[in-house]
Design an enzyme around this catalytic site. Structure first.
Site, PDB file in Angstrom:
ATOM      1  N   ARG A  18       0.814  -1.235   0.000  1.00  0.00           N
ATOM      2  CA  ARG A  18       0.000   0.000   0.000  1.00  0.00           C
ATOM      3  C   ARG A  18       0.846   1.282   0.000  1.00  0.00           C
ATOM      4  NH1 ARG A  18      -3.525   1.548   3.311  1.00  0.00           N
ATOM      5  NH2 ARG A  18      -5.179   1.977   1.837  1.00  0.00           N
ATOM      6  N   CYS A  20      14.853  -4.375  -4.813  1.00  0.00           N
ATOM      7  CA  CYS A  20      15.687  -3.558  -5.705  1.00  0.00           C
ATOM      8  C   CYS A  20      14.802  -2.663  -6.546  1.00  0.00           C
ATOM      9  CB  CYS A  20      16.532  -4.458  -6.582  1.00  0.00           C
ATOM     10  SG  CYS A  20      17.530  -5.559  -5.607  1.00  0.00           S
TER      11      CYS A  20
HETATM   12  N1  LLP Z   1     -17.184  -4.126  -3.161  1.00  0.00           N
HETATM   13  C1  LLP Z   1     -16.551  -3.936  -4.344  1.00  0.00           C
HETATM   14  C2  LLP Z   1     -17.288  -4.172  -5.582  1.00  0.00           C
HETATM   15  C3  LLP Z   1     -15.219  -3.519  -4.355  1.00  0.00           C
HETATM   16  O1  LLP Z   1     -14.616  -3.318  -5.521  1.00  0.00           O
HETATM   17  C4  LLP Z   1     -14.531  -3.321  -3.137  1.00  0.00           C
HETATM   18  C5  LLP Z   1     -13.129  -2.888  -3.122  1.00  0.00           C
HETATM   19  C6  LLP Z   1     -15.216  -3.585  -1.938  1.00  0.00           C
HETATM   20  C7  LLP Z   1     -16.558  -3.970  -1.995  1.00  0.00           C
HETATM   21  C8  LLP Z   1     -14.572  -3.469  -0.587  1.00  0.00           C
HETATM   22  O2  LLP Z   1     -14.284  -2.168  -0.255  1.00  0.00           O
HETATM   23  P1  LLP Z   1     -13.761  -1.725   1.208  1.00  0.00           P
HETATM   24  O3  LLP Z   1     -14.737  -2.168   2.237  1.00  0.00           O
HETATM   25  O4  LLP Z   1     -12.476  -2.411   1.432  1.00  0.00           O
HETATM   26  O5  LLP Z   1     -13.672  -0.267   1.095  1.00  0.00           O
HETATM   27  N2  LLP Z   1      -6.265  -1.964  -2.572  1.00  0.00           N
HETATM   28  C9  LLP Z   1      -6.912  -0.758  -2.106  1.00  0.00           C
HETATM   29  C10 LLP Z   1      -8.408  -0.894  -2.022  1.00  0.00           C
HETATM   30  C11 LLP Z   1      -9.068  -1.304  -3.322  1.00  0.00           C
HETATM   31  C12 LLP Z   1     -10.536  -1.584  -3.125  1.00  0.00           C
HETATM   32  C13 LLP Z   1     -11.107  -2.276  -4.321  1.00  0.00           C
HETATM   33  N3  LLP Z   1     -12.476  -2.619  -4.191  1.00  0.00           N
HETATM   34  C14 LLP Z   1      -6.313  -0.345  -0.769  1.00  0.00           C
HETATM   35  O6  LLP Z   1      -5.329  -0.966  -0.333  1.00  0.00           O
HETATM   36  O7  LLP Z   1      -6.757   0.628  -0.166  1.00  0.00           O
END
Ligand code: LLP
Length: 418
Positions: free
Chosen positions: A316, A347
């Site tokens: 992240r 690296c």
């Molecule tokens: N539903 C859908 C359709 C999604 O695409 C996502 C996350 C979630 C639910 C869950 O969202 P949350 O509760 O986690 O906000 N890698 C990034 C976050 C990408 C989120 C992608 N979709 C990070 O490390 O912040």
């Protein structure tokens, strides 16, 4: 303003030292009590304001089947939101019934759609062309489509999933004919889903997003002369990543969302569609400490503290410039004013876990805790520079156990016959 709920684990560092000796570092350590507290808070806030609701845990945030089954045992009504056949596999392995799961993919291959269809889960489609591909496999009784409401929000620009730049969802101007044609093709029941961004701490966003979804829902309902049975507002529920941020008050959030439902569907809650949410970060994010060890200290043009965890372990910070609280174990150390960068052994110059932070003096071998690593931590880790991935443990009361063993170099090459 609040201290981190796991700070006591870092201050009273005897157990963390014990885990590091037993399992090595880097190590993802999850705390069962915090997972339960997060689930309880979400569920009771929903229960207070909605008669019919469904929580689909977003497996992409962390797909360890042991964690999924821990969650599901605590809250059996919890389903899973899956975005790939692998995530469906994890949910199934954890014992979550497929009828409580939804598949939300994007640009799905026929094979992806076949797995979703065969599993018996609900399917949420990202485009009309997805429906054309699915039709060749079969027409489910229930289907939902993902809306792009034209705007989105997120802690970083890279995690905004609604609006003109987003690759997700169907523009609100184009969505109605898709429902009409799906109805002609034999779909009997419909839902509408929208997830327009992640890591949001602003209550009003959730109100506005729900209004946008229900506006479109109403237009669809009028056109197909049928009520939608489910409305998924996606997720985006943020968590504090620093001491000066406040946690979202989920009671307030769902109270306000229920007012939007009342404005659209009236006071009788039995007339409301089922409210669905797909939380990932807010369930698993703050439940985990990533424990790492100092492997090298360098005074260069900048000062560097090098760890055995880098961007391959925890992506992240390198990917979004995300800032996480990082502590030396035992904390109560004098903070050195000289700014340091915390890096790994990769690296690649973007390999940073923190940039220009004040940090206590450390020596090689010191243990370091990286907080809030539960969501999109292990899930986005990789083997760059041919570094095997970490181990994971779950601490539950006085017990703790390995929930994923450390990868070995041999594991990395197991599919390469030579
Ligand atoms: N539903 C859908 C359709 C999604 O695409 C996502 C996350 C979630 C639910 C869950 O969202 P949350 O509760 O986690 O906000 N890698 C990034 C976050 C990408 C989120 C992608 N979709 C990070 O490390 O912040």
């Amino acid at each position: 303003m609040a201290k981190h709920p796991l700070l006591k684990e870092v201050q009273d560092n005897i157990l963390l030292e014990k885990y590091s000796k037993e399992f090595g570092t880097p190590l993802y350590i999850y705390y069962g009590y915090q997972i339960k507290e997060n689930l309880q808070k979400i569920n009771s806030a929903l229960q207070s304001y909605f008669d019919q609701y469904q929580i689909y845990y977003a497996v992409k945030s962390n797909s360890n089947p042991n964690l999924l089954s821990f969650m599901h045992n605590y809250l059996p009504s919890m389903g899973a939101d899956c975005s790939s056949p692998g995530e469906l596999f994890a949910a199934n392995k954890a014992g979550i019934p497929m009828e409580s799961c939804v598949y939300t993919g994007n640009y799905e291959s026929k094979k992806d759609l076949q797995s979703a269809y065969d599993s018996g889960c609900e399917i949420n489609l990202d485009d009309s062309t997805s429906f054309q591909r699915l039709k060749k496999i079969g027409v489910p009784n229930y289907i939902s489509f993902r809306l792009n409401p034209g705007i989105g929000k997120g802690r970083f620009s890279q995690i905004i999933t609604g609006g003109k730049e987003a690759k997700f969802g169907i523009p609100k101007e184009k969505i109605i004919p898709i429902y009409e044609s799906a109805k002609k093709d034999g779909v009997k029941l419909f839902g509408l889903q929208c997830h327009s961004g992640s890591a949001i701490l602003d209550e009003d966003y959730f109100v506005k997003n729900t209004q946008l979804i229900l506006n479109t829902a109403r237009r669809i309902e009028n056109k197909i002369e049928q009520n939608l049975s489910k409305i998924s507002i996606g997720s985006g529920f943020g968590i504090p990543y620093s001491d000066d941020e406040d946690a979202l008050d989920l009671n307030n959030v769902f109270c306000k969302i229920s007012q939007v439902f009342e404005d659209f569907y009236g006071r009788d809650k039995s007339d409301w569609p089922i409210l669905c949410i797909e939380p990932g970060r807010s369930i698993i994010g703050n439940t985990c400490i990533l424990l790492a060890k100092v492997t090298g200290i360098k005074e260069s043009y900048k000062n560097f503290i090098g760890l055995d965890a880098g961007m391959e372990t925890f992506m992240r910070p390198a990917l979004y410039s995300a800032e996480h609280r990082i502590y030396k174990l035992g904390t109560k150390h004098k903070i050195v004013d000289l700014p340091v960068d915390i890096t790994g052994r990769i690296c690649e110059n973007t390999d940073r876990l923190a940039v220009n932070i004040s940090f206590p003096r450390v020596v090689e071998g010191d243990l370091i805790a990286i907080m809030d690593a539960g969501a999109y931590g292990y899930a986005m880790s990789n083997q760059y520079n041919t570094r095997p991935r970490s181990a994971e443990i779950l601490v539950n009361g006085d017990e703790y156990h390995l929930i994923r063993s450390r990868e070995t170099i041999e594991d990395i090459f197991q599919n390469c016959s030579i």
